[in-house]
Design an enzyme around this catalytic site. Structure first.
Site, short mmCIF file in Angstrom:
data_model
loop_
_atom_site.label_atom_id
_atom_site.label_comp_id
_atom_site.label_asym_id
_atom_site.label_seq_id
_atom_site.Cartn_x
_atom_site.Cartn_y
_atom_site.Cartn_z
N ASP D 15 0.84 -1.20 0.00
CA ASP D 15 0.00 0.00 0.00
C ASP D 15 0.87 1.25 0.00
OD1 ASP D 15 -1.90 1.99 0.49
OD2 ASP D 15 -2.93 0.85 2.05
N HIS D 17 -0.48 4.60 0.04
CA HIS D 17 -1.22 5.82 0.41
C HIS D 17 -0.53 6.50 1.59
CE1 HIS D 17 -4.39 3.55 -1.73
NE2 HIS D 17 -4.82 4.75 -2.07
C1 B12 Z 1 -5.28 9.89 -2.82
C2 B12 Z 1 -5.65 8.46 -3.09
C3 B12 Z 1 -4.77 7.72 -3.86
C4 B12 Z 1 -3.47 8.26 -4.38
C5 B12 Z 1 -2.44 8.11 -3.25
C6 B12 Z 1 -1.31 9.06 -3.34
C7 B12 Z 1 -0.38 8.89 -2.18
N1 B12 Z 1 0.85 8.65 -2.46
O1 B12 Z 1 -0.80 8.93 -1.04
C8 B12 Z 1 -3.20 7.30 -5.58
C9 B12 Z 1 -3.84 7.85 -6.82
C10 B12 Z 1 -1.75 7.04 -5.86
C11 B12 Z 1 -3.99 6.09 -5.16
C12 B12 Z 1 -3.77 4.83 -5.64
C13 B12 Z 1 -4.53 3.73 -5.38
N2 B12 Z 1 -5.65 3.73 -4.63
CO1 B12 Z 1 -6.28 5.24 -3.62
N3 B12 Z 1 -7.17 6.66 -2.79
C14 B12 Z 1 -6.85 7.90 -2.59
C15 B12 Z 1 -7.99 8.62 -1.87
C16 B12 Z 1 -8.79 9.37 -2.93
C17 B12 Z 1 -7.63 9.61 -0.78
C18 B12 Z 1 -6.67 9.09 0.29
C19 B12 Z 1 -6.20 10.27 1.08
O2 B12 Z 1 -5.16 10.82 0.78
N4 B12 Z 1 -7.02 10.75 2.02
C20 B12 Z 1 -6.75 11.92 2.81
C21 B12 Z 1 -6.11 11.53 4.14
C22 B12 Z 1 -5.80 12.77 4.96
O3 B12 Z 1 -7.04 10.73 4.84
P1 B12 Z 1 -6.80 9.16 5.16
O4 B12 Z 1 -5.81 8.61 4.25
O5 B12 Z 1 -8.13 8.52 5.23
O6 B12 Z 1 -6.16 9.19 6.61
C23 B12 Z 1 -6.82 9.75 7.74
C24 B12 Z 1 -7.55 8.71 8.56
O7 B12 Z 1 -8.05 7.62 7.80
C25 B12 Z 1 -6.62 8.31 9.63
N5 B12 Z 1 -5.78 7.13 9.44
C26 B12 Z 1 -5.14 6.69 8.35
N6 B12 Z 1 -4.40 5.62 8.64
C27 B12 Z 1 -4.53 5.39 9.95
C28 B12 Z 1 -3.99 4.43 10.78
C29 B12 Z 1 -4.32 4.44 12.15
C30 B12 Z 1 -3.73 3.40 13.05
C31 B12 Z 1 -5.21 5.39 12.64
C32 B12 Z 1 -5.56 5.37 14.04
C33 B12 Z 1 -5.76 6.36 11.81
C34 B12 Z 1 -5.40 6.34 10.48
O8 B12 Z 1 -5.80 9.43 9.80
C35 B12 Z 1 -5.73 10.25 8.63
C36 B12 Z 1 -5.82 11.69 9.02
O9 B12 Z 1 -7.15 12.07 9.34
C37 B12 Z 1 -8.80 7.42 -1.29
C38 B12 Z 1 -10.30 7.62 -1.16
C39 B12 Z 1 -10.71 8.66 -0.21
N7 B12 Z 1 -10.45 8.54 1.10
O10 B12 Z 1 -11.28 9.62 -0.62
C40 B12 Z 1 -8.49 6.32 -2.31
C41 B12 Z 1 -8.48 4.85 -1.86
C42 B12 Z 1 -7.86 4.72 -0.50
N8 B12 Z 1 -7.66 4.21 -2.88
C43 B12 Z 1 -8.06 3.03 -3.20
C44 B12 Z 1 -7.45 2.17 -4.16
C45 B12 Z 1 -8.15 0.86 -4.47
C46 B12 Z 1 -6.29 2.52 -4.81
C47 B12 Z 1 -5.59 1.70 -5.88
C48 B12 Z 1 -5.45 0.20 -5.62
C49 B12 Z 1 -6.26 1.76 -7.22
C50 B12 Z 1 -6.82 3.04 -7.63
N9 B12 Z 1 -7.95 3.45 -7.06
O11 B12 Z 1 -6.27 3.66 -8.49
C51 B12 Z 1 -4.22 2.38 -5.88
C52 B12 Z 1 -3.37 1.67 -4.84
C53 B12 Z 1 -1.96 1.64 -5.09
C54 B12 Z 1 -1.26 0.88 -3.98
N10 B12 Z 1 -0.25 0.16 -4.32
O12 B12 Z 1 -1.70 0.88 -2.85
C55 B12 Z 1 -9.32 2.67 -2.50
C56 B12 Z 1 -9.18 1.61 -1.43
C57 B12 Z 1 -10.35 0.71 -1.54
C58 B12 Z 1 -10.86 0.04 -0.35
N11 B12 Z 1 -10.20 0.07 0.79
O13 B12 Z 1 -11.93 -0.54 -0.51
C59 B12 Z 1 -9.84 4.07 -1.99
C60 B12 Z 1 -10.64 4.03 -0.70
C61 B12 Z 1 -10.69 4.64 -3.15
C62 B12 Z 1 -11.90 3.81 -3.46
N12 B12 Z 1 -13.04 4.11 -2.88
O14 B12 Z 1 -11.81 2.88 -4.26
N13 B12 Z 1 -4.96 6.42 -4.27
#
Ligand code: B12
Ligand code: B12
Lengths: 484, 143, 484, 143
Positions: D15, D17
């Site tokens: 992963d 992200h």
């Molecule tokens: C940006 C993004 C990408 C970018 C990532 C860039 C990068 N280098 O980070 C790119 C385009 C590269 C990408 C690729 C992929 N992604 Co993407 N991505 C996203 C997206 C739109 C936003 C993630 C993000 O940055 N959120 C903003 C941050 C601030 O929030 P967060 O990550 O949720 O973290 C917060 C909390 O969750 C929490 N948190 C996070 N981790 C942890 C851990 C602990 C212990 C705790 C307590 C809290 C915590 O704290 C953070 C701060 O508030 C999400 C969907 C979404 N959320 O809208 C999909 C998503 C995560 N991606 C997904 C997928 C499938 C992929 C891909 C496999 C395929 C694709 N969609 O193109 C590839 C994966 C590649 C790989 N090898 O993993 C899926 C995962 C599916 C699922 N779980 O069912 C999602 C959910 C989109 C979807 N609905 O399909 N992605």
């Protein structure tokens, strides 16, 4: 409920006439006895000002914000309160209570039956909240359960008792209009009677105003599928003059979205100055004006994604038109009364687009100016001709204008409507007139309509205007603006 | 019979949605039916009266506003009482309140005696096909 | 899989080098043995031209239409085919196959395990379709089951085997880029190796081209949350030069939506001329260019209505930018891989807005021109500096530019990334740089960034750029463009 | 202990992200924790090794890409084998594929030995509160 069939003037009613008719109105259903105007005005004065629509709209205008109001109404009051609370939590700025169809038609016994059957079935068989059957106390329970202004969403040629009950119940605004609701909701209800019935309602609001309580009305022509915005606007302006004459002091000028960004925005931008012009001409300088847009009032796409497309386009148009508030639709629109969640999502989608755009402070798109000039000229031509026909009286003028086909609303179910004007979308999807009937569109604009329509039809099989219109009516629900 | 049949069409009850029947009427006329349109706010009695007066082959009830469950029961019985118990009865529009599964809803209207009930958004084409089939089946049955 | 760590030039590989490395690539998983380039090219040539991405994009550009492609991929092939068919029926113009994360990382044994566990669980535990494990024959089954061009959506520093399998399997395009995927998807994969690995993939596509089959690539920087469009665009242009040098002849230049209409549209409008300028300068006059926009790649709102708001804004920006195709998101984006229905609704909402707007033939909004001039100047400054650092070689230049912080991608997980540039939204929500690091933004534009940011901060508590950035990152998922 | 505790943070498996952990790390640091961030593509072994080397109080596993059910099982066991079996284990992100009801998912991760699992979009504030509570509870338990 004595109403004459003589042609009414717009002149303000005297107290006597109002009081005399009022007895009959209130006697029409037992809950009418609950209404006491002085007590009700005191109730309103004691209410938080934040629950007053006029106050809220003024604040929005000052801050340049766009408010959003969904539609909502179910038979059971507890469920209705829960629904409104959920919508409020999701960001609704103004809270609706859509009244069921029986209540709109003053068929309170049928509403009672619908209420009973709904309770038995455990779900709403009514398409709205039967406010009259519930009465003043119940309405106040709703008003006290939520912290936003409440809107009575009812529409018919005669809503007098509903207004009495709901305004006494703490509501501070309603959808309104003698002309717009006759042409949109009635078949053979005489126009003169409709105007008198609405004059009663307006006079009642005036009476509240004299007691220190400003109540608001929202005027818009509900049958707006492909009705040129200028025809809608002319009706709204005439209704606003009739309302102001009875003492209404807060009016929202409304249109229905037609999914053409520039034209929708132009109508909204033209409204304040146009409204001001006519109200001031009659000396109603103290009437406050807002604008409002109902999201697409034609057949919605049944695909929920497409429905969101229409909803978000509406938000875009509302933003470009600087609208004061917007009535949101839901992804369930084509199917039926939405679930709470679907309703919430229509609301949140609208607000999201509005918020994102507001931050960007975009200049109006270039196409708006042209459409605005056209709509202004058209609306003035219709309203001026109507006033001329009425020898300066808006009520008489409206009736004569309808009878003369000067005001002619495509698809109106009303028997007085001429049905000679036929609209169509032009090559860019703007609504034009393909047949003008008696609508007094100025010559150059007429030529413009013709030219723009010709561009659409260029190089195609010629089609009858009626055929073209049918295709246009179904286009949005089929997922496009212009049919292929 | 020079037309494909005579149809009485109207919007039932306290319902004022007239765009659907306007479209439907024009499509039905264009395809050869004789359409008697009663407009909006039509009571069951008016439907029956018009059907008798015009010797109609079918009554098409439009109900958009959601009050179909309240406004539609009893029409078949009124037809029977008036001696036109066999008339074809269709109902369409948004016949119940809310987005509901169609099968059970169709069942309800069948039980009320409607020969066909249509879910939201039924196309004129489909209505025309069904009417043509149903009316010719009746002609054959009589022949 | 012998890859050097020496700095690679952009020069076209000789056949020998390609063939030598190829043996290792194909040996990496049993299905590699299924690939025969000549046979595969013949397979493509026999395929209907309507299934070729390059053909479809050319047609869209000619007709001025915008195509839409969703994302989709599940572990089970039957379910995957059903999913693609449903999306196609709902109007998808290009069909995706999103590859799972293990496959992206070349961890085919883990993908195998995920596949087995998915079968056992009766649902997809993998986040995509493990194409390598399935092999060429399976991919062709997909290709034969649908009637639209297929896109291999995979991204990593090394996708060579996946490309071999999927292109041989009838796919005609892929997401691509050595620089964009290193900076977006890798931590310590050396840039030089990534470029070589991508040169291999590009050379393979060149080999198809020489056999009469045009394969397409989509270049875009996936980590686009608040990365200034010019930085993304510079990376994409450098990757495109590297690709063209190996023989790629159809390239889509991509951005991620940033929810600022004018800036998003400006980037899309700036791209064709910018791309043409650099490709022609290197003699790649015969490379065809399209543009593509991914809908908002940052955290999505979890409210589904708000999500639709973002999706519809993307369609609006794409329309204003005249984009060739768009990658749609769904209302489930924040939660996880969407259900088929949610995916369909993201697609249909996008298409509805695009269709309605296309009919209106709007002129570009006035704000676009300014943003376009800025983005063009910035992108040129970055690309020119990179080429200068590389003594005219795009591959060398890209590596040196990253190491010098000339290319500096906020949030990049890659250890070579400088992390000195810090973006922020200005008072109108446009993305600017609050700290420039080594990014060579021309002086006047620098001052413009500073002035626009100052307007945002005027009259507020001063906040550290980092703090501001955090607020900006969360804004869209919290339901707004600018945090309060 | 001058800091509120030492935390090892990383994105597990294949992963990539990294935005979430970037935000989370900065918020945790700002609120007084000592954060060791391993970045993306972190194996279970790397988590355990880093936790031992830094004498961490907790391991925070981020899993966004949906492979949590494949990547997360076994980490508790590896901790136990390495002699840090009692270490606090959190997991968050988008830990499963698709939009699923949260309760059963939380149950799965509890069964794998994670002390807390977070649904999509967990805020740093909430994580900070939980960590503060959990770590001080442990200090008290030891006292
Ligand atoms: C940006 C993004 C990408 C970018 C990532 C860039 C990068 N280098 O980070 C790119 C385009 C590269 C990408 C690729 C992929 N992604 Co993407 N991505 C996203 C997206 C739109 C936003 C993630 C993000 O940055 N959120 C903003 C941050 C601030 O929030 P967060 O990550 O949720 O973290 C917060 C909390 O969750 C929490 N948190 C996070 N981790 C942890 C851990 C602990 C212990 C705790 C307590 C809290 C915590 O704290 C953070 C701060 O508030 C999400 C969907 C979404 N959320 O809208 C999909 C998503 C995560 N991606 C997904 C997928 C499938 C992929 C891909 C496999 C395929 C694709 N969609 O193109 C590839 C994966 C590649 C790989 N090898 O993993 C899926 C995962 C599916 C699922 N779980 O069912 C999602 C959910 C989109 C979807 N609905 O399909 N992605
Ligand atoms: C336009 C409209 C209005 C206009 C009507 C103007 C007018 N004079 O016609 C106005 C604004 C006045 C209005 C008012 C109300 N409306 Co209204 N309205 C609509 C809307 C948006 C479109 C209807 C329409 O014109 N469709 C286009 C035409 C061409 O299609 P159609 O009517 O479906 O007809 C086609 C087929 O269904 C079929 N058909 C129709 N009837 C029949 C009959 C037979 C026998 C057959 C075979 C076929 C058939 O043929 C037609 C041609 O293809 C619909 C929602 C939607 N569909 O998007 C709501 C809708 C019908 N309205 C609704 C409601 C509740 C109301 C109000 C009570 C409150 C309100 N929402 O403001 C009032 C009712 C007033 C009253 N007394 O009845 C609800 C009904 C709810 C339900 N059933 O669960 C709907 C579904 C909206 C919703 N989702 O809440 N409405």
């Amino acid at each position: 409920m004595t109403l004459t069939n003589a042609v009414p003037t717009m002149a303000r009613w005297d107290e006597d006439r109002f009081r005399r008719i009022r007895r009959g109105v209130l006697a029409n259903w037992p809950t009418g006895a609950e209404v006491d105007l002085d007590e009700a005005a005191a109730y309103h004065r004691a209410m938080a000002v934040t629950k007053n629509t006029a106050w809220k709209l003024r604040q929005a205008r000052t801050e340049g914000k766009t408010l959003v109001q969904p539609r909502a109404g179910v038979a059971d009051i507890e469920q209705h309160i829960a629904l409104l609370r959920r919508l409020r939590d999701a960001g609704a700025d103004l809270l609706p209570t859509t009244v069921d169809s029986y209540t709109r038609e003053c068929r309170y016994d049928d509403a009672e039956r619908g209420l009973a059957q709904s309770r038995q079935a455990g779900r709403s068989l009514l398409n709205g909240f039967p406010a009259v059957n519930y009465g003043v106390g119940a309405c106040r329970r709703i008003a006290e359960a939520v912290d936003a202004p409440l809107f009575a969403r009812t529409a018919a040629p005669d809503c007098r008792l509903t207004h009495e009950i709901m305004y006494a119940g703490g509501y501070t605004s309603c959808t309104a209009g003698a002309i717009v609701f006759s042409l949109g909701y009635a078949k053979d209800y005489p126009l003169a009677r409709a105007i008198e019935s609405w004059q009663y309602s307006y006079r009642m609001m005036g009476a509240y105003h004299e007691r220190g309580v400003t109540l608001s009305v929202e005027h818009y022509l509900p049958i707006s599928t492909l009705v040129p915005q200028s025809i809608s606007m002319a009706c709204v302006i005439l209704d606003s003059l009739i309302a102001a004459a009875q003492g209404v002091r807060d009016i929202s000028l409304g249109i229905g979205q037609q999914c053409h960004l520039a034209q929708d925005a132009a109508a909204l931008r033209a409204y304040p100055a146009l409204g001001r012009h006519y109200l001031d001409a009659f000396g109603f300088n103290d009437v406050e004006l807002s604008t409002v847009m109902s999201q697409w009032m034609g057949g919605f796409p049944s695909d929920e994604g497409q429905a969101f497309g229409v909803i978000c386009m509406a938000a875009m148009a509302g933003y470009l038109g600087g609208v004061t508030y917007m009535i949101s639709k839901s992804p369930h629109e084509a199917a039926g009364v939405p679930t709470t969640e679907a309703n919430v999502h229509g609301l949140t989608a609208s607000k999201m687009v509005l918020r994102m755009l507001a931050d960007q402070k975009l200049a109006p798109i270039t196409e708006i100016a042209d459409e605005q000039a056209i709509l202004e000229a058209e609306t003035r031509a219709i309203v001026d001709r109507a006033l001329e026909l009425g020898d300066g009286d808006a009520a008489i003028g409206a009736i004569r204008a309808i009878e003369a086909g000067v005001i002619d609303v495509p698809f109106s179910p009303h028997r007085s409507n001429a049905n000679q004007a036929l609209p169509a979308r032009d090559w860019r999807g703007a609504v034009r007139l393909a047949q003008f009937g008696g609508v007094p569109i100025p010559k150059e604009i007429r030529e413009h309509h013709e030219a723009e329509l010709a561009k659409r039809n260029a190089g195609r099989q010629p089609r009858a205007p009626w055929e073209l219109l049918l295709a246009d009516v179904n286009a949005i629900s089929d997922g496009m603006l212009l049919p292929d | 019979m020079s037309s494909k049949g005579t149809l009485v069409l109207g919007v039932i009850g306290a319902d004022i949605h007239n765009i659907g029947i306007t479209i439907l009427a024009s499509a039905l006329r264009a395809s050869g039916f004789n359409v008697v349109s009663l407009g909006i706010l039509v009571s069951q009695e008016e439907f029956v009266k018009a059907a008798i007066e015009t010797a109609a082959d079918a009554i098409l009830v439009s109900s958009l506003c959601g009050h179909g469950e309240l406004d539609c029961p009893g029409l078949r019985e009124k037809c029977t009482e008036a001696g036109i118990g066999n008339i074809l009865l269709y109902v369409g529009g948004n016949v119940v309140v809310g987005k509901q599964d169609w099968e059970p809803v169709a069942g309800k209207f069948a039980a009320m005696g409607y020969d066909r009930a249509y879910p939201p958004g039924a196309t004129p084409q489909r209505v025309i096909e069904d009417l043509t089939a149903d009316l010719s089946a009746r002609v054959e049955a009589r022949a």
